[in-house]
Write an enzyme that holds these catalytic residues in place. Structure first.
Site, PDB file in Angstrom:
ATOM      1  N   ARG A 234      -4.177   7.092  12.508  1.00  0.00           N
ATOM      2  CA  ARG A 234      -2.950   7.897  12.771  1.00  0.00           C
ATOM      3  C   ARG A 234      -2.151   7.345  14.057  1.00  0.00           C
ATOM      4  O   ARG A 234      -2.764   7.107  15.313  1.00  0.00           O
ATOM      5  CB  ARG A 234      -3.282   9.654  13.062  1.00  0.00           C
ATOM      6  CG  ARG A 234      -3.469  10.290  11.581  1.00  0.00           C
ATOM      7  CD  ARG A 234      -2.305  10.252  10.903  1.00  0.00           C
ATOM      8  NE  ARG A 234      -2.587  11.151   9.674  1.00  0.00           N
ATOM      9  CZ  ARG A 234      -3.186  10.684   8.551  1.00  0.00           C
ATOM     10  NH1 ARG A 234      -3.441   9.313   8.306  1.00  0.00           N
ATOM     11  NH2 ARG A 234      -3.418  11.513   7.083  1.00  0.00           N
ATOM     12  N   GLU A 263       6.738   7.875  11.377  1.00  0.00           N
ATOM     13  CA  GLU A 263       6.856   7.111  10.215  1.00  0.00           C
ATOM     14  C   GLU A 263       7.780   7.827   9.245  1.00  0.00           C
ATOM     15  O   GLU A 263       7.878   9.209   8.950  1.00  0.00           O
ATOM     16  CB  GLU A 263       5.359   7.048   9.323  1.00  0.00           C
ATOM     17  CG  GLU A 263       4.287   6.311  10.409  1.00  0.00           C
ATOM     18  CD  GLU A 263       3.150   6.638   9.856  1.00  0.00           C
ATOM     19  OE1 GLU A 263       2.996   7.180   8.652  1.00  0.00           O
ATOM     20  OE2 GLU A 263       2.103   6.069  10.224  1.00  0.00           O
ATOM     21  N   HIS A 282       1.653   2.398   6.015  1.00  0.00           N
ATOM     22  CA  HIS A 282       0.604   3.407   5.902  1.00  0.00           C
ATOM     23  C   HIS A 282       0.230   3.164   4.607  1.00  0.00           C
ATOM     24  O   HIS A 282       0.504   4.119   3.626  1.00  0.00           O
ATOM     25  CB  HIS A 282       1.184   4.521   6.304  1.00  0.00           C
ATOM     26  CG  HIS A 282       0.297   5.757   6.625  1.00  0.00           C
ATOM     27  ND1 HIS A 282       0.454   6.693   7.369  1.00  0.00           N
ATOM     28  CD2 HIS A 282      -0.980   6.111   5.897  1.00  0.00           C
ATOM     29  CE1 HIS A 282      -0.617   7.684   7.272  1.00  0.00           C
ATOM     30  NE2 HIS A 282      -1.432   7.115   6.571  1.00  0.00           N
TER      31      HIS A 282
HETATM   32  C1  DGY Z   1      -4.770  10.364   4.136  1.00  0.00           C
HETATM   33  O1  DGY Z   1      -5.168  10.454   3.252  1.00  0.00           O
HETATM   34  O2  DGY Z   1      -4.731  11.079   5.424  1.00  0.00           O
HETATM   35  C2  DGY Z   1      -4.084   9.076   4.356  1.00  0.00           C
HETATM   36  O3  DGY Z   1      -3.782   8.714   5.673  1.00  0.00           O
HETATM   37  C3  DGY Z   1      -2.714   8.878   3.415  1.00  0.00           C
HETATM   38  O4  DGY Z   1      -1.857   9.996   3.988  1.00  0.00           O
END
Ligand code: DGY
Length: 321
Positions: A234, A263, A282
């Site tokens: 993240r 993002e 992402h």
């Molecule tokens: C998750 O599953 O948390 C991935 O980062 C996609 O959002």
């Protein structure tokens, strides 16, 4: 009365058929604003959604019988878990089925950075190869280099397994210092030592909303000038302003980032254009197979909670009774 299910995340006929067989199924538009979404899902017993859909007080007030929020993500930092727990709502996510995809991307970034694959691809694409220009500087083998894994959970461990295949040394740090029994071979190092010793530092920790970044100016200053930072977890785990400064000053060699603080980022944010950074939008889980597995798991989770059975994963199991 059959339960009322609102869905904005699943479209495959075999999945919507399972939902429709379990209750009154409705679609809602995830792009509507928070108030419009709250209105649209009034009276819901169950919600199947993406992690960016806001689930706040207004929605919960209009859905007093809500039992489950099933998100098609492992990450749940966008949800107020305490609020959902207070309302007795189970928050179910999709761990495990995406471990391989995210670990693959992590190691892809190690290879791209160490072998300068973006630089060589650009050399070829720009016509420089055809013009017989001299090759850019040679790159480096991953073999013998040290991968420092911060967060030695399931994805961190998968990254370690892949790193072994490339003959890398693997060290790790986590808030616990005892490796889980199933973990691959790797050596625990305190955080500062890991930062000093690693050629690649990769982040696999959860984001706790409001917690300070794991990697800030101090941590970046401990990294080697030849080292790379990789983040597939993240964005806010890294202080992006401090990282941008370190990359500009070349106090670290570069970064591979699948996630950013904002993002999508501001188009003028230098983090996406600096020459020593690779960014992706992402895409850690962005494969047909993994995304389908995540959607299937979220349907399983939702249906299990409605049936009074244990879901495959739940962030706040205390509400399941
Ligand atoms: C998750 O599953 O948390 C991935 O980062 C996609 O959002």
């Amino acid at each position: 009365m059959p339960p009322t299910i609102y869905n904005c995340a699943v479209a495959e006929p075999h999945l919507t058929a399972r939902l429709a067989a379990a209750g009154d199924l409705h679609r809602f538009d995830a792009r509507a604003g928070e108030a419009a979404i709250a209105e649209a899902v009034r009276g819901a017993d169950a919600l199947l959604l993406h992690p960016m859909v806001p689930v706040g007080e207004q929605l919960l007030a209009g859905a007093p019988d809500l039992k489950v929020v099933a998100t098609t993500s492992v990450g749940f930092n966008t949800f107020d878990v305490d609020l959902l727990t207070r309302h007795g709502v189970a928050l179910c996510n999709t761990p495990i089925v995406l471990n391989d995809a995210v670990a693959d991307l992590t190691i892809a970034l190690v290879l791209m950075l160490s072998r300068d694959l973006m630089g060589f691809e650009q050399f070829s694409r720009s016509g420089a190869w055809g013009r017989r220009e001299p090759l850019p500087a040679l790159a480096h083998d991953p073999e013998g280099k040290t991968l420092g894994i911060i967060g030695f959970g399931r994805i961190g461990q998968e990254a370690a397994r892949r790193a072994h295949a490339f003959k890398m040394n693997v060290i790790w740090y986590d808030v616990f210092s005892e490796a889980p029994p199933e973990a691959p071979e790797a050596t625990y190092r305190p955080l500062d030592d890991l930062l000093r010793e690693s050629d690649f530092v990769t982040l696999h920790t959860n984001l706790t909303p409001g917690a300070p970044p794991v990697i800030g100016e101090r941590e970046l200053s401990l990294m080697r000038p030849t080292a790379y930072l990789i983040n597939t977890s993240r964005g806010p785990i890294v202080d992006q302003a401090a990282l941008t400064a370190a990359l500009r000053a070349n106090t670290i060699a570069g970064a591979g980032l699948d996630v950013l603080e904002d993002e999508p980022p501001d188009p003028n944010d230098p983090i996406v254009t600096l020459p020593n950074v690779i960014t992706f939008p992402h895409i850690g889980t962005a494969t047909e197979e993994t995304r389908l597995a995540m959607r299937e798991m979220s349907v399983d989770n939702l249906l299990a909670v409605l049936a009074g059975e244990p879901p495959r994963a739940c962030v706040n199991p205390s509400v399941l009774g």
